[in-house]
Design an enzyme around this catalytic site. Structure first.
Site, PDB file in Angstrom:
ATOM      1  N   ASP A 162       0.840  -1.117  -0.034  1.00 30.20           N
ATOM      2  CA  ASP A 162       0.034  -0.040  -0.114  1.00 30.20           C
ATOM      3  C   ASP A 162       0.759   1.115   0.228  1.00 30.20           C
ATOM      4  OD1 ASP A 162      -1.596  -1.903   0.370  1.00 30.20           O
ATOM      5  OD2 ASP A 162      -2.755  -1.244   2.141  1.00 30.20           O
ATOM      6  N   GLU A 172       3.203  -9.097  11.642  1.00 28.91           N
ATOM      7  CA  GLU A 172       2.686  -8.592  10.155  1.00 28.91           C
ATOM      8  C   GLU A 172       4.049  -8.248   9.557  1.00 28.91           C
ATOM      9  OE1 GLU A 172       0.008  -5.123  10.168  1.00 28.91           O
ATOM     10  OE2 GLU A 172      -0.577  -5.626   8.074  1.00 28.91           O
TER      11      GLU A 172
END
Ligand code: 2M8
Length: 458
Positions: A183, A420
């Site tokens: 992103d 993550e």
């Protein structure tokens, strides 16, 4: 740094995370930060689940593909109608209008109208390979799964090579950074800078409540642009042709394009297994050739990397990120280009950087001006990216390197947890803990102790 887990505890810890995030037929990407089903997360999750239960792994993909659009698009998010209020923004209410598109699947559940990198065929084939090591029943059910998912995968890839590549370049166009899966990577900075945001209503940043510090997530300025682009996509009623004509952010994404080439190779094998018609073989083989040719055109010899291309500004995006290893992921490189890519990988631009806690590739090179070690896709190391490179190195016959990468990646998880992403300098866990795809790739690595066997399964 203290030991978090004993390495021998990794398999059951990984399994526990996948069970905890299991919602029945699909898996939350993370316990709190991501309470929905994400497209490429599900593909990675499926290839990890395949080591626990091949039927459940197949179901992960089938649930996702049940929400495929009529165009063939697999949505980047399928929203969980039971997600806690105020847990994720933009949620289903924000995307509800996508359901009004004539191409949208029945809703609820609602879906976004973006997509993510197409890892799914690779995961489907790995489910088959895992089933082959089990019982006759599992083989039969995995074959039935392949038969069912094959036309859906074909239509997904066809969507990417038509709607997302009207130029016939072999490269996938994205119209939102979320579509890349990376992103806030500096890959998109220049193209995003050209997007002018106007009359955007205030919006919440629920994501920030789930992480240790806002600095680990994209900035408000990034989010303004993300939401403005969503607004424009909604105003175009998610119509691909309209978006292509008028949207201010339109970029050829080399990472998605390379994954598509590798996924088409997997699809070709699935086509053989399910005895698809001869014409399909010819089409898929041509897509592979087209994809590799497209990536060749993005090669930047001075950097020894591949670059994304900004269609609006008509220029390559000069940023050094892991996406630059796209030709390695696409596979079948000539030895000279492979040598150049491996040299870049080993150099101080990536693995050879002296400050790294572990020789694992930072998402953005520490030598790049856009690098930030703690901000999401701007520098941290990502286990799923490590998996993609590991898998690609095996395919390139670089088995020793692959094995080094696998062992180091597992060591990072044993010390740092199933994060993550990780600060490449300190090894600190960032973003969400207990991230599903991290647990899934760990399971895949752990069941790959014997490399010759892995190689045979590719
Ligand atoms: C991240 O993206 C979402 C938006 O799609 C977010 O930040 O809210 C990315 O890392 C993406 O690649 C990933 O699929 C998703 C869920 O893990 O989170």
């Amino acid at each position: 740094m203290e030991d978090t887990y004993k390495p021998e505890a990794l398999p059951w810890r990984a399994e526990k995370i996948l069970r905890k995030n299991d919602m029945g037929g699909w898996t939350k990407a993370a316990p709190n930060l991501y309470p929905h089903q994400w497209s490429w997360d599900s593909a990675f999750i499926a290839l990890g689940l395949a080591h626990l239960d091949t039927r459940r792994a197949a179901r992960e993909l089938q649930t996702l593909f049940a929400h495929q659009w009529k165009t063939g698009k697999v949505p980047h998010i399928v929203f969980n109608s039971d997600a806690p209020p105020h847990s994720y923004f933009p949620g289903s209410e924000h995307w509800a209008c996508a359901a009004a598109s004539p191409d949208a699947p029945p809703a609820p559940p609602y879906t976004s109208c973006l997509s993510q990198p197409p890892v799914h065929a690779i995961a489907a084939l790995r489910i088959w390979e895992a089933a082959k090591r089990r019982s006759e029943e599992e083989i039969a059910s995995a074959w039935a799964f392949l038969k069912d998912i094959y036309p859906k995968l074909l239509s997904w890839h066809r969507y990417l090579l038509t709607y997302r590549d009207p130029e016939g370049s072999g490269l996938v166009t994205i119209y939102h950074p979320w579509g890349s899966g990376t992103d806030n990577s500096p890959r998109w900075d220049a193209a995003l800078a050209a997007v002018e945001v106007s009359d955007l209503p205030p919006y919440p940043r629920y994501d920030l409540q789930h992480v240790g510090s806002p600095s680990q997530r994209p900035t408000d300025a990034d989010y303004d642009r993300y939401l403005w682009l969503v607004e424009l996509i909604k105003r175009a009623w998610c119509d691909e042709t309209t978006i292509y004509e008028s949207h201010p952010f339109l970029v050829k994404d080399v990472l998605s394009s390379a994954i598509l080439v590798a996924a088409n190779e997997a699809l070709l094998k699935i086509a053989e297994l399910v005895e698809a018609q001869e014409e399909d073989h010819t089409i898929i083989a041509a897509w592979i050739v087209r994809g590799r040719r497209g990536l060749e055109g993005c090669w930047e010899p001075e950097l020894g990397l591949c670059l994304d291309y900004d269609l609006r500004a008509d220029r390559p995006l000069q940023v050094r990120t892991v996406a630059g290893f796209a030709p390695l992921i696409a596979g079948s490189l000539d030895p000279r280009q492979l040598g150049v890519l491996l040299k870049t990988l080993d150099s101080p631009t990536f693995l050879g950087h002296r400050g790294l806690r572990w020789p694992l590739p930072p998402s953005t090179s520490p030598e790049d001006p856009g690098f930030n070690p703690r901000s999401y896709w701007r520098g941290p190391t990502w286990p799923v990216v490590n998996w993609l490179l590991w898998w690609s190195l095996i395919r390139a016959d670089e088995t020793e390197r692959a094995e080094r990468l696998r062992r180091t990646a597992l060591e990072q998880l044993a010390k740092g947890g199933f994060g993550e992403y990780f600060d490449p300098f300190t090894g600190q866990l960032l973003g969400s803990a207990d991230q599903s795809w991290t647990a899934a790739v760990a399971l895949d690595w752990l069941s790959s102790e014997s490399l010759p066997e892995v190689k045979a399964a590719l």
